[in-house]
Design an enzyme around this catalytic site. Structure first.
Site, PDB file in Angstrom:
ATOM      1  N   LYS A 194       0.855  -1.188   0.000  1.00  0.00           N
ATOM      2  CA  LYS A 194       0.000   0.000   0.000  1.00  0.00           C
ATOM      3  C   LYS A 194       0.891   1.238   0.000  1.00  0.00           C
ATOM      4  O   LYS A 194       1.703   1.429   0.897  1.00  0.00           O
ATOM      5  CB  LYS A 194      -0.907  -0.015   1.236  1.00  0.00           C
ATOM      6  CG  LYS A 194      -1.732   1.253   1.363  1.00  0.00           C
ATOM      7  CD  LYS A 194      -2.789   1.147   2.433  1.00  0.00           C
ATOM      8  CE  LYS A 194      -3.525   2.466   2.580  1.00  0.00           C
ATOM      9  NZ  LYS A 194      -4.586   2.398   3.585  1.00  0.00           N
TER      10      LYS A 194
ATOM     11  N   LYS B 188      -2.238  -1.450  -3.771  1.00  0.00           N
ATOM     12  CA  LYS B 188      -3.099  -0.277  -3.656  1.00  0.00           C
ATOM     13  C   LYS B 188      -2.273   0.995  -3.688  1.00  0.00           C
ATOM     14  O   LYS B 188      -1.258   1.046  -2.996  1.00  0.00           O
ATOM     15  CB  LYS B 188      -3.840  -0.388  -2.315  1.00  0.00           C
ATOM     16  CG  LYS B 188      -4.731   0.779  -1.973  1.00  0.00           C
ATOM     17  CD  LYS B 188      -5.330   0.575  -0.611  1.00  0.00           C
ATOM     18  CE  LYS B 188      -6.119   1.814  -0.226  1.00  0.00           C
ATOM     19  NZ  LYS B 188      -6.608   1.749   1.115  1.00  0.00           N
TER      20      LYS B 188
HETATM   21  C1  PBG Z   1      -7.035   3.668   5.649  1.00  0.00           C
HETATM   22  C2  PBG Z   1      -7.568   3.362   4.307  1.00  0.00           C
HETATM   23  C3  PBG Z   1      -7.470   4.250   3.238  1.00  0.00           C
HETATM   24  C4  PBG Z   1      -8.114   3.665   2.169  1.00  0.00           C
HETATM   25  C5  PBG Z   1      -8.578   2.417   2.588  1.00  0.00           C
HETATM   26  N1  PBG Z   1      -8.212   2.238   3.922  1.00  0.00           N
HETATM   27  C6  PBG Z   1      -6.932   5.615   3.170  1.00  0.00           C
HETATM   28  C7  PBG Z   1      -5.627   5.947   3.709  1.00  0.00           C
HETATM   29  O1  PBG Z   1      -4.748   5.101   3.828  1.00  0.00           O
HETATM   30  O2  PBG Z   1      -5.476   7.110   4.039  1.00  0.00           O
HETATM   31  C8  PBG Z   1      -8.246   4.328   0.837  1.00  0.00           C
HETATM   32  C9  PBG Z   1      -9.249   3.824  -0.094  1.00  0.00           C
HETATM   33  C10 PBG Z   1      -9.601   4.739  -1.190  1.00  0.00           C
HETATM   34  O3  PBG Z   1      -8.966   5.792  -1.415  1.00  0.00           O
HETATM   35  O4  PBG Z   1     -10.557   4.414  -1.893  1.00  0.00           O
HETATM   36  N2  PBG Z   1      -6.733   2.698   6.504  1.00  0.00           N
END
Ligand code: PBG
Length: 333
Positions: free
Chosen positions: A204, A258
């Protein structure tokens, strides 16, 4: 020279295999099907069936628990196999100890139970991270400006167990702390949740494409600083493979990359290197980008949606988390 033995030109006519819809379908290597889709859904407080649109994500809504159950029914009827839940936690329940994250009655757990009651066949994925519950908007505990790892992992384990207890089928840790997969797997086994899966957000990245999501869960104003000390540097690729290897060795059943579209190279490397169930998350900013251009009449939104999702299959993904899931399912039906 005898023209009959002269090398034909063009030597190869690729256009032969593109000449009609039927031939194109026969020659097509990759296809998207509804069974590839996981639908991320935002849940909010409120009585009855009600929904409000997320301003930065046209067509995406925050749903009350009753509305989520209804939406799950519709999704199942479209053939969508899984829903992923994200809570819009009321501001007064966000604290620095994040205790709401493992409250059996929190929004995510109530929504899980409501879906499993209404649509038992729908797989429920839940998100493990502290950001929807944290006064600081971070995925981990913040002490003296630092996001502390090991204490956060203990909290993530409590959150995991409360989600499994509520009936989640897949736990999705999106926090990027080190050591969480093993700790979660051990706790799940010890508590008898042997069939609860872990879909690790293994690779991520610290991305600008999460902006609309943070609006959707109400974390935008709250977040102090950025997430670069725990989410990955977008310049890195080998590190993603090390993270996937680590998470698999600790007990992850499936892994995720991601965001999606800017990281299709990572999807391909992960799939080729490990051959495990590989998912990508087409995140909020990717959705917003396509929708905004379509609403302006700058691109054909339906075609861009389908093409973007097919790209994940071509990159080796087995499935995709996407806000387009219902629209794509309808287009495929
Ligand atoms: C946070 C989380 C995020 C997303 C999913 N879980 C955002 C972040 O890390 O700030 C993002 C998903 C999206 O942008 O659609 N735990």
């Amino acid at each position: 020279m005898n023209p009959a033995v002269q090398a034909p030109f063009p030597a190869t006519r690729f256009r032969r295999a593109r000449q009609s819809p039927g031939i194109r379908a026969l020659a097509q290597e990759n296809t998207l099907s509804v069974g590839d889709l996981i639908w991320p859904v935002f849940v909010r407080e409120g009585d009855g069936v009600a929904r409000e649109e997320v301003p930065s994500m046209p067509g995406v809504h925050r749903l009350t628990v009753d509305a989520v159950a209804e939406a799950a029914r519709e999704a199942a009827d479209l053939g969508i196999p899984a829903i992923c839940l994200f809570p819009y936690t009321p501001m007064d329940k966000r604290t620095s100890d994040c205790a709401e994250a493992w409250n059996p009655e929190n929004l995510s757990n109530r929504a899980t139970r409501a879906i499993k009651r209404a649509v038992p066949e729908m797989a429920v994925m839940t998100d493990v991270a502290l950001d929807p519950y944290n006064i600081d908007g971070h995925d981990g505990f913040v002490v003296d400006g630092e996001i502390i790892n090991d204490e956060t992992v203990e909290a993530l384990v409590r959150q995991t167990l409360s989600q499994a207890e509520a009936g989640a089928d897949m736990i999705g840790p999106s926090d990027m702390m080190d050591g969480r997969i093993g700790a979660m797997r051990n706790a799940l086994e010890a508590a008898g949740h042997r069939n609860v899966m872990i879909l690790s957000y293994a690779a991520k990245y610290a991305s600008a494409f999460y902006g609309p999501f943070r609006d959707a869960v109400g974390a935008t104003g709250a977040l102090k600083g950025d997430k670069k000390t725990y989410q990955m540097n977008p310049g890195n690729s080998d590190e993603a493979l090390r993270l996937v290897a680590r998470d698999l060795s600790e007990g992850a059943d499936m892994v995720m990359v991601k965001p999606g579209m800017p990281y299709l190279d990572i999807c391909r490397r992960v799939k080729d290197s490990f051959g495990v169930p590989t998912f990508a998350y087409q995140v909020s900013g990717e959705y917003a980008m396509i929708r905004a251009a379509a609403l302006n009449g700058w691109i054909d939104g339906e075609r861009a949606m389908a093409e973007s999702l097919l790209g994940f299959k071509r990159a080796g993904c087995d499935g995709i988390l996407t806000y387009f899931a219902p629209a794509m399912a309808r287009a495929l039906a």
